[in-house]
Design a protein around this motif. Structure first.
Motif, PDB file in Angstrom:
ATOM      1  N   HIS A  11       0.834  -1.206   0.000  1.00  0.00           N
ATOM      2  CA  HIS A  11       0.000   0.000   0.000  1.00  0.00           C
ATOM      3  C   HIS A  11       0.871   1.260   0.000  1.00  0.00           C
ATOM      4  N   PRO A  12       0.973   1.961  -1.145  1.00  0.00           N
ATOM      5  CA  PRO A  12       1.899   3.089  -1.260  1.00  0.00           C
ATOM      6  C   PRO A  12       1.597   4.272  -0.349  1.00  0.00           C
ATOM      7  N   GLN A  13       0.380   4.362   0.186  1.00  0.00           N
ATOM      8  CA  GLN A  13       0.046   5.465   1.099  1.00  0.00           C
ATOM      9  C   GLN A  13      -0.350   4.954   2.483  1.00  0.00           C
ATOM     10  N   GLY A  14      -0.082   3.687   2.762  1.00  0.00           N
ATOM     11  CA  GLY A  14      -0.525   3.074   4.014  1.00  0.00           C
ATOM     12  C   GLY A  14       0.271   3.505   5.235  1.00  0.00           C
ATOM     13  N   VAL A  15      -0.160   2.997   6.371  1.00  0.00           N
ATOM     14  CA  VAL A  15       0.459   3.341   7.653  1.00  0.00           C
ATOM     15  C   VAL A  15       1.924   2.906   7.698  1.00  0.00           C
ATOM     16  N   VAL A  16       2.252   1.747   7.140  1.00  0.00           N
ATOM     17  CA  VAL A  16       3.645   1.281   7.143  1.00  0.00           C
ATOM     18  C   VAL A  16       4.525   2.267   6.379  1.00  0.00           C
ATOM     19  N   VAL A  17       4.069   2.698   5.211  1.00  0.00           N
ATOM     20  CA  VAL A  17       4.843   3.651   4.414  1.00  0.00           C
ATOM     21  C   VAL A  17       4.986   4.974   5.158  1.00  0.00           C
ATOM     22  N   ALA A  30      19.600  13.623  10.462  1.00  0.00           N
ATOM     23  CA  ALA A  30      20.866  13.227  11.099  1.00  0.00           C
ATOM     24  C   ALA A  30      21.998  13.122  10.075  1.00  0.00           C
ATOM     25  N   GLY A  31      21.707  13.427   8.806  1.00  0.00           N
ATOM     26  CA  GLY A  31      22.736  13.420   7.769  1.00  0.00           C
ATOM     27  C   GLY A  31      22.938  12.094   7.063  1.00  0.00           C
ATOM     28  N   ALA A  32      22.012  11.171   7.229  1.00  0.00           N
ATOM     29  CA  ALA A  32      22.148   9.859   6.593  1.00  0.00           C
ATOM     30  C   ALA A  32      21.834   9.929   5.104  1.00  0.00           C
ATOM     31  N   ASP A  33      22.510   9.074   4.363  1.00  0.00           N
ATOM     32  CA  ASP A  33      22.243   8.879   2.943  1.00  0.00           C
ATOM     33  C   ASP A  33      21.216   7.744   2.865  1.00  0.00           C
ATOM     34  N   ILE A  34      20.017   8.033   2.335  1.00  0.00           N
ATOM     35  CA  ILE A  34      18.903   7.087   2.363  1.00  0.00           C
ATOM     36  C   ILE A  34      18.672   6.468   0.991  1.00  0.00           C
ATOM     37  N   GLU A  35      18.439   5.161   0.982  1.00  0.00           N
ATOM     38  CA  GLU A  35      17.943   4.497  -0.217  1.00  0.00           C
ATOM     39  C   GLU A  35      16.672   3.752   0.174  1.00  0.00           C
ATOM     40  N   TRP A  36      15.648   3.851  -0.664  1.00  0.00           N
ATOM     41  CA  TRP A  36      14.327   3.281  -0.388  1.00  0.00           C
ATOM     42  C   TRP A  36      14.015   2.228  -1.443  1.00  0.00           C
ATOM     43  N   ILE A  37      13.610   1.043  -1.003  1.00  0.00           N
ATOM     44  CA  ILE A  37      13.209  -0.018  -1.934  1.00  0.00           C
ATOM     45  C   ILE A  37      11.800  -0.485  -1.579  1.00  0.00           C
ATOM     46  N   ASP A  38      10.907  -0.409  -2.572  1.00  0.00           N
ATOM     47  CA  ASP A  38       9.551  -0.929  -2.426  1.00  0.00           C
ATOM     48  C   ASP A  38       9.567  -2.387  -2.877  1.00  0.00           C
ATOM     49  N   VAL A  39       9.483  -3.291  -1.938  1.00  0.00           N
ATOM     50  CA  VAL A  39       9.610  -4.717  -2.230  1.00  0.00           C
ATOM     51  C   VAL A  39       8.520  -5.203  -3.188  1.00  0.00           C
ATOM     52  N   TYR A  40       7.305  -4.658  -3.073  1.00  0.00           N
ATOM     53  CA  TYR A  40       6.205  -5.093  -3.935  1.00  0.00           C
ATOM     54  C   TYR A  40       6.325  -4.567  -5.358  1.00  0.00           C
ATOM     55  N   ARG A  41       7.224  -3.639  -5.596  1.00  0.00           N
ATOM     56  CA  ARG A  41       7.431  -3.108  -6.942  1.00  0.00           C
ATOM     57  C   ARG A  41       8.787  -3.516  -7.498  1.00  0.00           C
ATOM     58  N   THR A  42       9.391  -4.508  -6.883  1.00  0.00           N
ATOM     59  CA  THR A  42      10.707  -4.995  -7.278  1.00  0.00           C
ATOM     60  C   THR A  42      10.553  -6.402  -7.844  1.00  0.00           C
ATOM     61  N   GLU A  43      11.117  -6.630  -9.008  1.00  0.00           N
ATOM     62  CA  GLU A  43      10.973  -7.928  -9.676  1.00  0.00           C
ATOM     63  C   GLU A  43      12.119  -8.875  -9.309  1.00  0.00           C
ATOM     64  N   PHE A  44      11.769 -10.007  -8.756  1.00  0.00           N
ATOM     65  CA  PHE A  44      12.758 -11.040  -8.458  1.00  0.00           C
ATOM     66  C   PHE A  44      12.056 -12.386  -8.391  1.00  0.00           C
ATOM     67  N   ARG A  45      12.822 -13.430  -8.636  1.00  0.00           N
ATOM     68  CA  ARG A  45      12.288 -14.793  -8.590  1.00  0.00           C
ATOM     69  C   ARG A  45      12.287 -15.307  -7.152  1.00  0.00           C
ATOM     70  N   PRO A  46      11.414 -16.274  -6.874  1.00  0.00           N
ATOM     71  CA  PRO A  46      11.436 -16.879  -5.536  1.00  0.00           C
ATOM     72  C   PRO A  46      12.610 -17.847  -5.388  1.00  0.00           C
ATOM     73  N   CYS A  47      12.999 -18.081  -4.161  1.00  0.00           N
ATOM     74  CA  CYS A  47      14.035 -19.062  -3.845  1.00  0.00           C
ATOM     75  C   CYS A  47      13.553 -20.444  -4.292  1.00  0.00           C
ATOM     76  N   THR A  48      14.457 -21.223  -4.846  1.00  0.00           N
ATOM     77  CA  THR A  48      14.102 -22.585  -5.276  1.00  0.00           C
ATOM     78  C   THR A  48      14.530 -23.640  -4.260  1.00  0.00           C
ATOM     79  N   GLY A  49      15.186 -23.229  -3.190  1.00  0.00           N
ATOM     80  CA  GLY A  49      15.617 -24.179  -2.166  1.00  0.00           C
ATOM     81  C   GLY A  49      16.729 -25.104  -2.613  1.00  0.00           C
ATOM     82  N   CYS A  50      17.532 -24.653  -3.567  1.00  0.00           N
ATOM     83  CA  CYS A  50      18.592 -25.516  -4.108  1.00  0.00           C
ATOM     84  C   CYS A  50      19.772 -25.675  -3.147  1.00  0.00           C
TER      85      CYS A  50
END
Length: 195
Positions: A11-17, A30-50
């Motif tokens: 949810h892009p506007q939800g309480v977690v966000v 505090a001067g931190a360099d921030i990077e933000w990743i939206d996991v639900y908008r990131t493409e990756f394959r599931p683990c195959t348990g190999c």
């Protein structure tokens, strides 16, 4: 300081966000360099348990966003993870990502014992749920989500602080001022420990 924020909410506007934005604002101040990743908008394959990553320390699947996220985690001094609570645990997509990141968080000794790979780094876990306090704890709702993420990060050697946000249904989609102050205070404490 480099900080990586993993948003495990769909949810892009939800309480977690909103909670993660509060933490990000505090980190920027505090001067931190921030990077933000939206996991639900990131493409990756599931683990195959190999289990090949146990021997090679690298996921053998073709390169995708999970590999890139793993590199970002290795570079970050602070990891902030936010997740809604689904069935007393973290969101499915976030769990799927963590399953792919086993070699980032842990290695394995010759005896098969876990060896942390993120030792000494700091993490903040924020979990929100619709269940009101104290039932979010008694019914292991937000407490369950926090516990599942903390288990992964702790196995990786990270020092983890947590923040649970109960009763989001009554918040009408808006993070309360009280919860925002709590997140700000926890984030500031972590920053002081890193400095």
């Amino acid at each position: 300081m480099k900080a990586l924020i993993l948003n495990g909410s769909p949810h892009p506007q939800g309480v977690v966000v909103q909670a993660l934005r509060t933490a990000a604002d505090t980190l920027r101040q505090a001067g931190a360099d921030i990077e933000w990743i939206d996991v639900y908008r990131t493409e990756f394959r599931p683990c195959t348990g190999c289990m090949q990553c146990r021997a090679t320390n690298v996921c053998p699947l073709p390169r995708d966003a999970a590999h890139a996220v793993g590199e970002r985690i290795r570079q970050a001094g602070l990891l902030v993870v936010g997740t809604p609570t689904y069935w007393g645990g973290m969101s499915a997509r976030l769990k799927m990502l963590f399953e792919r990141l086993v070699p980032v968080f842990m290695g394995e000794s010759a005896l098969g014992l876990p060896q942390p790979r993120q030792k000494g780094k700091r993490a903040l876990v924020i979990a929100a749920c619709t269940t009101p306090w104290p039932f979010n704890i008694l019914a292991r709702q937000s407490r369950g989500a926090v516990r599942s993420v903390r288990e992964i990060l702790g196995t990786g050697g990270m020092k983890v602080r947590t923040c649970e946000i109960p009763g989001t249904r009554k918040m009408n989609g808006k993070l309360s001022e009280k919860e925002a102050r709590r997140i700000t205070a926890r984030t500031r404490r972590i920053v002081r420990k890193i400095e």
